[in-house]
Scaffold this motif. Structure first.
Motif, PDB file in Angstrom:
ATOM      1  N   MET A 190       0.855  -1.203   0.000  1.00  0.00           N
ATOM      2  CA  MET A 190       0.000   0.000   0.000  1.00  0.00           C
ATOM      3  C   MET A 190       0.887   1.249   0.000  1.00  0.00           C
ATOM      4  N   LEU A 191       0.655   2.148  -0.938  1.00  0.00           N
ATOM      5  CA  LEU A 191       1.453   3.377  -1.001  1.00  0.00           C
ATOM      6  C   LEU A 191       1.039   4.341   0.111  1.00  0.00           C
ATOM      7  N   SER A 192       2.037   4.952   0.740  1.00  0.00           N
ATOM      8  CA  SER A 192       1.741   5.873   1.842  1.00  0.00           C
ATOM      9  C   SER A 192       1.164   7.181   1.312  1.00  0.00           C
ATOM     10  N   ALA A 244       1.668   8.027  -2.483  1.00  0.00           N
ATOM     11  CA  ALA A 244       0.338   7.644  -2.988  1.00  0.00           C
ATOM     12  C   ALA A 244      -0.046   8.434  -4.238  1.00  0.00           C
ATOM     13  N   ALA A 245       0.590   9.588  -4.453  1.00  0.00           N
ATOM     14  CA  ALA A 245       0.259  10.427  -5.615  1.00  0.00           C
ATOM     15  C   ALA A 245       1.230  10.199  -6.782  1.00  0.00           C
ATOM     16  N   ALA A 246       1.942   9.067  -6.757  1.00  0.00           N
ATOM     17  CA  ALA A 246       2.995   8.815  -7.751  1.00  0.00           C
ATOM     18  C   ALA A 246       2.504   8.887  -9.203  1.00  0.00           C
ATOM     19  N   HIS A 247       1.211   8.599  -9.437  1.00  0.00           N
ATOM     20  CA  HIS A 247       0.691   8.571 -10.816  1.00  0.00           C
ATOM     21  C   HIS A 247      -0.147   9.821 -11.141  1.00  0.00           C
TER      22      HIS A 247
END
Ligand SMILES: NC(=O)c1ccc[n+]([C@@H]2O[C@H](COP(=O)([O-])OP(=O)(O)OC[C@H]3O[C@@H](n4cnc5c(N)ncnc54)[C@H](O)[C@@H]3O)[C@@H](O)[C@H]2O)c1
Length: 248
Positions: free
Chosen positions: A1-3, A227-230
């Protein structure tokens, strides 16, 4: 799960950080272990732990470069740059002088580009980074007596979209935060001048209230998190549903 919270130790530069949204963003990153350079034309009181103050004009490319150079000297670079400094203007178009027009554009538009460019120079070279610009609901909507303000905020959204496309392959993400009406000095100054009525603004909002600077900062923190990587090239409202509401 991405932080969904930013990593600790991020090197963050925020323009216009003495008060309001810029200050809330700087404090938010500092509270998550960030090292923050708070740029402003005014003195900055009560710096958060790990923060550096830097005095300068966020519409002046030389002052902006000096702020980034100070971050380079302190930390060897910048991971997150927030082009926040901006001025409100509610002036009928027929009363806008060339001087006032240029003053608004110089900070809200030119200054945002020079901040993003200074950030991009460093981030493209290091192969990572996050650039955020403060747009507005007026990046998307128009309003009477705000031709200069709306032009700059719509321009910022277009500028950030282009930079997002240009720098994505270098690991740099670029987004526009679009707040609705937020309770800061910017809004209280317009109230004091009799130019806006906050009860009318609240009534126009589905949430029936104005926003808080911390609610804008929360979006900035998320956009800088794994979590906002994309997420890049986006215009993200934080407006209590103001833009969604087509009713009078
Ligand atoms: N408050 C709102 O309702 C709202 C809504 C949408 C967008 N925004 C945008 O968010 C940003 C911040 O707004 P705010 O409400 O916190 O404003 P604010 O007036 O409360 O604070 C602005 C800060 O920027 C600094 N500043 C002004 N001119 C500067 C310059 N030339 N160089 C360096 N610093 C300068 C001021 O000293 C102050 O600390 C602006 O870009 C604004 O357009 C605000």
């Amino acid at each position: 799960m991405l932080s969904a919270v930013p990593e600790t130790g991020l090197r963050v530069l925020v323009t216009g950080a003495a008060r309001g949204i810029g200050r809330a963003i700087a404090e938010g990153f500092a509270a998550h272990g960030g090292r923050v350079l708070m740029q402003d034309r005014d003195d900055i009181d009560a710096l958060p732990d790990g923060a550096i103050a830097h005095r300068g004009d966020a519409s002046d490319p030389a002052d902006i470069e000096a702020a980034f150079a100070a971050a380079d000297a302190a930390w060897g670079g910048v991971d997150v740059a927030v082009a926040n400094a901006g001025v409100a203007a509610k002036i009928p178009a027929l009363e806008l002088t060339p001087e006032r027009w240029r003053q608004i554009v110089s900070l809200n538009f030119d200054g945002v580009f020079f901040t993003a460019q200074a950030a991009g120079r460093r981030m493209v070279a290091q192969g990572s980074g996050v650039i955020l610009a403060l747009g507005s609901i007026y990046s998307v909507a128009g309003a009477a007596d705000r031709s200069a303000y709306c032009a700059t905020k719509a321009g910022v959204a277009g500028m950030m979209r282009s930079l997002a496309c240009e720098w994505a392959r270098h690991g740099v993400r670029v987004n526009t935060i679009a707040p609705g009406y937020i309770e800061t000095d910017l809004v209280s100054a317009l109230v004091a001048q009799g130019r806006i009525d906050t009860s009318v603004i609240a009534a126009r909002s589905p949430q029936r209230r104005l926003g808080q600077a911390e609610e804008v900062a929360a979006l900035a923190l998320f956009l800088a998190s794994p979590a906002a990587a994309h997420i890049t090239g986006a215009v993200l409202p934080v407006d209590g549903g103001w833009l969604a509401n087509g009713a009078p």
